[in-house]
Motif scaffolding. Sequence first.
Motif, PDB file in Angstrom:
ATOM      1  N   LYS A   5       0.863  -1.378  -0.111  1.00  0.00           N
ATOM      2  CA  LYS A   5       0.040   0.055  -0.004  1.00  0.00           C
ATOM      3  C   LYS A   5       0.763   1.181   0.106  1.00  0.00           C
ATOM      4  CE  LYS A   5      -3.486   2.342   2.987  1.00  0.00           C
ATOM      5  NZ  LYS A   5      -4.453   2.537   1.719  1.00  0.00           N
TER       6      LYS A   5
ATOM      7  N   VAL B 248       1.698   4.756   1.155  1.00  0.00           N
ATOM      8  CA  VAL B 248       1.611   5.667   2.308  1.00  0.00           C
ATOM      9  C   VAL B 248       2.531   6.916   2.144  1.00  0.00           C
ATOM     10  CG1 VAL B 248       2.039   5.856   4.675  1.00  0.00           C
ATOM     11  CG2 VAL B 248       1.019   3.626   3.514  1.00  0.00           C
TER      12      VAL B 248
ATOM     13  N   HIS C 184      -1.579  10.469   4.082  1.00  0.00           N
ATOM     14  CA  HIS C 184      -2.393   9.265   4.742  1.00  0.00           C
ATOM     15  C   HIS C 184      -1.890   9.422   6.261  1.00  0.00           C
ATOM     16  CE1 HIS C 184      -1.554   8.045   0.633  1.00  0.00           C
ATOM     17  NE2 HIS C 184      -2.890   7.503   0.583  1.00  0.00           N
TER      18      HIS C 184
ATOM     19  N   TYR D  55      -5.450   9.687   8.248  1.00  0.00           N
ATOM     20  CA  TYR D  55      -6.312   8.584   8.408  1.00  0.00           C
ATOM     21  C   TYR D  55      -6.457   8.467  10.007  1.00  0.00           C
ATOM     22  CZ  TYR D  55      -6.070   6.549   3.605  1.00  0.00           C
ATOM     23  OH  TYR D  55      -6.454   6.223   2.423  1.00  0.00           O
TER      24      TYR D  55
ATOM     25  N   LEU E 187       0.272   2.659   9.809  1.00  0.00           N
ATOM     26  CA  LEU E 187       0.890   3.215   8.480  1.00  0.00           C
ATOM     27  C   LEU E 187       2.235   3.720   8.669  1.00  0.00           C
ATOM     28  CD1 LEU E 187      -2.348   5.830   8.210  1.00  0.00           C
ATOM     29  CD2 LEU E 187      -1.551   3.875   6.761  1.00  0.00           C
TER      30      LEU E 187
ATOM     31  N   TYR F 111       5.117   2.651   5.771  1.00  0.00           N
ATOM     32  CA  TYR F 111       5.999   3.769   5.355  1.00  0.00           C
ATOM     33  C   TYR F 111       7.507   3.157   5.393  1.00  0.00           C
ATOM     34  CZ  TYR F 111       8.425   8.108   4.354  1.00  0.00           C
ATOM     35  OH  TYR F 111       9.254   8.909   3.816  1.00  0.00           O
TER      36      TYR F 111
END
Length: 290
Positions: free
Chosen positions: A194, A196, A200, A204, A240, A244
């Motif tokens: 995903k 990121v 985000h 988020y 997240l 990352y």
Amino acid sequence: MAISVIINTYNSALHLAKVLDSVSDFDEVVVCDMESTDNTIEIAKSKGARVVTFPKKHYTYCEPARNFAISQARFDWVFVVNADELVSPELRGYLYKFVLKPGKAKGLYIPRRSFILDRFRHGVYPDYNLRFFVREAVDWPAEIHSKPVVDGEVKKIPANRKDLALIQIPASIDHMIERINRYGTAEMETMKDKKVGLFHILTYPFFRFVKTYFLNGAVHYGTAGFILAFNDSVYSFYRLAKIYEFRVGHKMPGKHSREVPEEVLEEIIAGYKAEKELIKEQEKDTDANK
């Protein structure tokens, strides 16, 4: 008809004795342990449970061990209980009556009463969990937070029968913090592709707080509700952040085939050259002053 209780554990000593006491009247209790390093196994054996072991390997969650644990049951009907859940005498009696006349049902959804500290979470009740089923009719995927799949008809205990609900023992703040790290790492593995970025990471966690606090009703639980919403927000942030970190890991010192990334190495070399030039200039000044 007999019933086997299955409990998956890893360093679950904190509440295990209470949980085992609540299921002691079932025909069999099997504790499937993932190589605990605390006294989980000693507690399980002292309470009369049969202990089997599933290799922990790199797992930080119990789903990979679910099918193995279920396969260890001696009886056809299996009741899966978590190591932080209590079973009431009323629920036990209901299950034994159910297996006498299950009809075509191969599984049963059971409501669960969840808490945040001292507050009952009305907003998430009945929080149905598929935990009671025929051993040969179920498959439990190994992914984190996965649900069992039952081959056959599945029924539900009525939501208004709160006396028949599983009771989840509230997580302590220490446990909530530990779970943020453990679950965040596990979910990162499934979400590592995903994309990121800063957007985000900024937005988020904020929306996760709003969802838990306002949309899911945590605002009605006072201080405990705010703690719950903030915890969910922090969990979202670190999940997240871990994604990352994974995506930029090849650029980090010590994470690349080279000792440091090329751009970092260039900065170090440039700094070294600048320092040498400064030393030379200082030496020239010193010679000129002699």
